[in-house]
Motif scaffolding. Structure first.
Motif, PDB file in Angstrom:
ATOM      1  N   TYR A  29      30.629 -38.240 -47.126  1.00  0.00           N
ATOM      2  CA  TYR A  29      31.448 -38.524 -45.946  1.00  0.00           C
ATOM      3  C   TYR A  29      30.603 -39.179 -44.850  1.00  0.00           C
ATOM      4  CZ  TYR A  29      35.530 -35.942 -47.653  1.00  0.00           C
ATOM      5  OH  TYR A  29      36.626 -35.531 -48.362  1.00  0.00           O
ATOM      6  N   TYR A  30      29.394 -38.697 -44.668  1.00  0.00           N
ATOM      7  CA  TYR A  30      28.505 -39.249 -43.644  1.00  0.00           C
ATOM      8  C   TYR A  30      28.154 -40.703 -43.954  1.00  0.00           C
ATOM      9  CZ  TYR A  30      24.406 -39.931 -40.707  1.00  0.00           C
ATOM     10  OH  TYR A  30      23.512 -40.434 -39.801  1.00  0.00           O
ATOM     11  N   LEU A  48      31.035 -42.985 -43.268  1.00  0.00           N
ATOM     12  CA  LEU A  48      31.223 -43.150 -41.827  1.00  0.00           C
ATOM     13  C   LEU A  48      30.205 -44.129 -41.252  1.00  0.00           C
ATOM     14  CD1 LEU A  48      32.664 -42.208 -39.221  1.00  0.00           C
ATOM     15  CD2 LEU A  48      30.935 -40.404 -39.082  1.00  0.00           C
ATOM     16  N   GLN A  76      25.599 -39.502 -32.489  1.00  0.00           N
ATOM     17  CA  GLN A  76      25.784 -38.941 -33.825  1.00  0.00           C
ATOM     18  C   GLN A  76      24.521 -38.194 -34.220  1.00  0.00           C
ATOM     19  OE1 GLN A  76      24.410 -39.873 -37.019  1.00  0.00           O
ATOM     20  NE2 GLN A  76      23.027 -41.413 -36.195  1.00  0.00           N
ATOM     21  N   THR A 135      22.771 -35.416 -37.489  1.00  0.00           N
ATOM     22  CA  THR A 135      22.902 -34.748 -38.787  1.00  0.00           C
ATOM     23  C   THR A 135      22.203 -33.399 -38.710  1.00  0.00           C
ATOM     24  OG1 THR A 135      20.897 -35.783 -39.652  1.00  0.00           O
ATOM     25  CG2 THR A 135      22.988 -36.924 -40.066  1.00  0.00           C
ATOM     26  N   ILE A 140      34.201 -36.845 -35.262  1.00  0.00           N
ATOM     27  CA  ILE A 140      34.156 -36.593 -36.698  1.00  0.00           C
ATOM     28  C   ILE A 140      33.048 -35.586 -36.950  1.00  0.00           C
ATOM     29  CG2 ILE A 140      33.891 -37.592 -38.999  1.00  0.00           C
ATOM     30  CD1 ILE A 140      34.340 -40.041 -36.297  1.00  0.00           C
ATOM     31  N   THR A 141      33.373 -34.494 -37.641  1.00  0.00           N
ATOM     32  CA  THR A 141      32.368 -33.523 -38.052  1.00  0.00           C
ATOM     33  C   THR A 141      32.481 -33.346 -39.552  1.00  0.00           C
ATOM     34  OG1 THR A 141      33.837 -31.616 -37.752  1.00  0.00           O
ATOM     35  CG2 THR A 141      32.467 -32.259 -35.866  1.00  0.00           C
ATOM     36  N   GLY A 142      31.411 -32.936 -40.173  1.00  0.00           N
ATOM     37  CA  GLY A 142      31.456 -32.724 -41.605  1.00  0.00           C
ATOM     38  C   GLY A 142      30.406 -31.735 -42.056  1.00  0.00           C
ATOM     39  N   GLN A 195      35.320 -32.971 -44.160  1.00  0.00           N
ATOM     40  CA  GLN A 195      35.168 -33.785 -42.964  1.00  0.00           C
ATOM     41  C   GLN A 195      36.390 -33.534 -42.099  1.00  0.00           C
ATOM     42  OE1 GLN A 195      33.963 -38.068 -42.877  1.00  0.00           O
ATOM     43  NE2 GLN A 195      36.125 -38.376 -42.398  1.00  0.00           N
ATOM     44  N   THR A 235      38.396 -34.758 -38.536  1.00  0.00           N
ATOM     45  CA  THR A 235      38.498 -35.884 -37.612  1.00  0.00           C
ATOM     46  C   THR A 235      39.589 -35.618 -36.577  1.00  0.00           C
ATOM     47  OG1 THR A 235      37.934 -37.346 -39.447  1.00  0.00           O
ATOM     48  CG2 THR A 235      38.836 -38.379 -37.497  1.00  0.00           C
ATOM     49  N   ALA A 290      35.033 -27.281 -40.546  1.00  0.00           N
ATOM     50  CA  ALA A 290      34.326 -28.019 -41.604  1.00  0.00           C
ATOM     51  C   ALA A 290      33.358 -27.096 -42.343  1.00  0.00           C
ATOM     52  CB  ALA A 290      33.579 -29.212 -41.020  1.00  0.00           C
TER      53      ALA A 290
END
Length: 172
Positions: free
Chosen positions: A97-98, A101, A112, A114, A137-139, A144, A146, A165
């Motif tokens: 997902y990251y 994105l 952003q 990680t 957006i978080t994951g 994920q 949004t 998430a």
């Protein structure tokens, strides 16, 4: 002469307001990233709901709808909607997902970050979405989340999104 002073004063106040708004978003994004990191690392929300084989945390007062075909869960409360996507084949350290994105060249990120914690990969990102709102957006691993949120709700919303998430788990 008085009109010139009034015009000058009005222009100065407008400049202060515009400048102040820009700094507010930067400060809010810093606070929001700290909240997202803390929610990720604490992993304090355990699954409270199960739909099919998907377990997740549902915040109190929120409604949940699942679109099984799209592997999506919609969380709603009043006018706020959070969209959680999940991949049942992904592992907890998945970066899929990251990477998707970050590959989106249309996104203009305000911030952003990680995160990693005991074999789990997570991320949070904030992108511009108009004058009064941002896309968040978080994951974490298989999920994920949004949402489009008003700038003033950024910190509380990103924390809630990371809790969702981080809690989402697909039973295989």
């Amino acid at each position: 002469m008085i009109r010139k002073y009034i015009l000058f004063l009005t222009a100065a106040l407008l400049l202060l307001v515009v400048t102040g708004c820009g700094r507010t978003v930067e400060k809010q994004s810093d606070k929001a990233m700290v909240a997202a990191r803390d929610a990720f690392e604490m992993n304090r929300k355990k699954s409270t709901e199960t739909l099919d084989d998907v377990k997740f945390y549902k915040p109190v007062g929120w409604k949940v709808d699942m679109m099984k075909e799209e592997r999506t869960i919609l969380f709603s409360k009043r006018s706020q909607i959070l969209t959680a996507e999940f991949n049942p084949n992904a592992k907890s350290d998945s970066r899929a997902y990251y990477e998707l994105l970050m590959a989106d060249s249309n996104k203009k990120f305000i911030d952003q970050q990680t995160y990693t914690d005991t074999g789990v990969f997570g991320f949070a990102a904030i992108s511009d979405h108009g004058e009064s709102s941002v896309e968040v957006i978080t994951g974490a691993g298989q999920a994920q989340v949004t949402a489009i949120v008003p700038k003033e709700d950024l910190t509380t919303t990103i924390e809630r999104m990371m809790e969702i998430a981080r809690s989402l788990h697909v039973e295989s």
